[in-house]
Design a protein around this motif. Structure first.
Motif, mmCIF file in Angstrom:
data_model
loop_
_atom_site.group_PDB
_atom_site.id
_atom_site.type_symbol
_atom_site.label_atom_id
_atom_site.label_comp_id
_atom_site.label_asym_id
_atom_site.label_seq_id
_atom_site.Cartn_x
_atom_site.Cartn_y
_atom_site.Cartn_z
ATOM 1 N N ASP A 1 8.600 15.025 -0.839
ATOM 2 C CA ASP A 1 8.107 13.696 -1.196
ATOM 3 C C ASP A 1 8.043 12.887 0.094
ATOM 4 O O ASP A 1 9.062 12.452 0.612
ATOM 5 C CB ASP A 1 9.060 13.045 -2.207
ATOM 6 N N ARG A 2 6.845 12.694 0.604
ATOM 7 C CA ARG A 2 6.679 12.026 1.899
ATOM 8 C C ARG A 2 6.825 10.520 1.805
ATOM 9 O O ARG A 2 6.725 9.807 2.795
ATOM 10 C CB ARG A 2 5.354 12.403 2.530
ATOM 11 N N GLY A 3 7.055 9.993 0.618
ATOM 12 C CA GLY A 3 7.356 8.583 0.442
ATOM 13 C C GLY A 3 6.186 7.644 0.659
ATOM 14 O O GLY A 3 6.388 6.472 0.963
ATOM 15 N N ALA B 1 4.212 5.625 -5.483
ATOM 16 C CA ALA B 1 4.235 5.680 -6.951
ATOM 17 C C ALA B 1 3.241 6.723 -7.467
ATOM 18 O O ALA B 1 3.523 7.444 -8.427
ATOM 19 C CB ALA B 1 3.910 4.317 -7.533
ATOM 20 N N ARG B 2 2.108 6.824 -6.819
ATOM 21 C CA ARG B 2 1.095 7.801 -7.215
ATOM 22 C C ARG B 2 1.613 9.228 -7.016
ATOM 23 O O ARG B 2 1.430 10.095 -7.872
ATOM 24 C CB ARG B 2 -0.178 7.563 -6.400
ATOM 25 N N VAL B 3 2.299 9.458 -5.909
ATOM 26 C CA VAL B 3 2.864 10.783 -5.635
ATOM 27 C C VAL B 3 4.005 11.090 -6.604
ATOM 28 O O VAL B 3 4.122 12.202 -7.116
ATOM 29 C CB VAL B 3 3.346 10.865 -4.170
ATOM 30 N N ARG B 4 4.831 10.079 -6.897
ATOM 31 C CA ARG B 4 6.006 10.289 -7.753
ATOM 32 C C ARG B 4 5.646 10.623 -9.195
ATOM 33 O O ARG B 4 6.468 11.150 -9.930
ATOM 34 C CB ARG B 4 6.905 9.050 -7.731
ATOM 35 N N GLY C 1 0.828 -1.210 0.000
ATOM 36 C CA GLY C 1 0.000 0.000 0.000
ATOM 37 C C GLY C 1 0.857 1.253 0.000
ATOM 38 O O GLY C 1 0.589 2.204 -0.731
ATOM 39 N N ARG C 2 1.917 1.256 0.811
ATOM 40 C CA ARG C 2 2.811 2.417 0.854
ATOM 41 C C ARG C 2 3.514 2.600 -0.481
ATOM 42 O O ARG C 2 3.628 3.715 -0.990
ATOM 43 C CB ARG C 2 3.861 2.262 1.961
ATOM 44 N N VAL C 3 3.969 1.513 -1.078
ATOM 45 C CA VAL C 3 4.653 1.592 -2.374
ATOM 46 C C VAL C 3 3.703 2.124 -3.437
ATOM 47 O O VAL C 3 4.079 2.951 -4.277
ATOM 48 C CB VAL C 3 5.229 0.212 -2.765
ATOM 49 N N PHE D 1 12.475 8.373 3.826
ATOM 50 C CA PHE D 1 12.251 6.950 4.057
ATOM 51 C C PHE D 1 12.286 6.712 5.550
ATOM 52 O O PHE D 1 13.178 7.198 6.248
ATOM 53 C CB PHE D 1 13.309 6.074 3.377
ATOM 54 N N ARG D 2 11.315 5.959 6.018
ATOM 55 C CA ARG D 2 11.173 5.706 7.442
ATOM 56 C C ARG D 2 11.182 4.200 7.672
ATOM 57 O O ARG D 2 10.410 3.476 7.060
ATOM 58 C CB ARG D 2 9.825 6.291 7.864
#
Length: 117
Positions: free
Chosen positions: A93-95, A16-19, A10-12, A34-35
């Protein structure tokens, strides 16, 4: 599919949507976060050249204090490195992470350090 894998995917997907929209340039690099469970990392990236201009992470920092305080130190360290490299404006970019907690602390410390985004 187990819950941990679903959460990561889900995070990935969110990242990708933000990028698709957030792109860093030499004049205005992308501040990527990155956390992990223990640490937090941030870097300024020029996507057009494919180069990292500055980076900071919580690994070399002493671990005293809570994770949000450590994230704030990483944000201020990155802002200092950005100033030394002549960078004042970035895109954030909050990743794929929520803008909350450690990610928010890092961003606010970077703003206080002089980065504009």
């Amino acid at each position: 599919m187990d819950a941990a894998r679903a959460k990561r995917q889900g995070r990935v997907r969110r990242h990708a949507r933000v990028r698709r929209r957030v792109v860093g340039t030499a004049e205005r690099p992308r501040l990527a976060v990155f956390r992990s469970n223990k640490h937090i990392y941030a870097q300024l990236i020029d996507d057009s050249a494919g180069r990292t201009l500055a980076a900071a992470g919580s690994v070399p920092l002493p671990g005293d204090g809570d994770k949000k305080a450590v994230a704030k130190r990483v944000g201020s360290e990155l802002a200092n490195k950005a100033k030394a490299a002549g960078i004042s404006s970035v895109v954030f970019d909050r990743g794929g992470y929520q803008y909350h907690g450690r990610v928010q602390g890092l961003a606010e410390a970077a703003r206080e350090g002089g980065l504009d985004f």
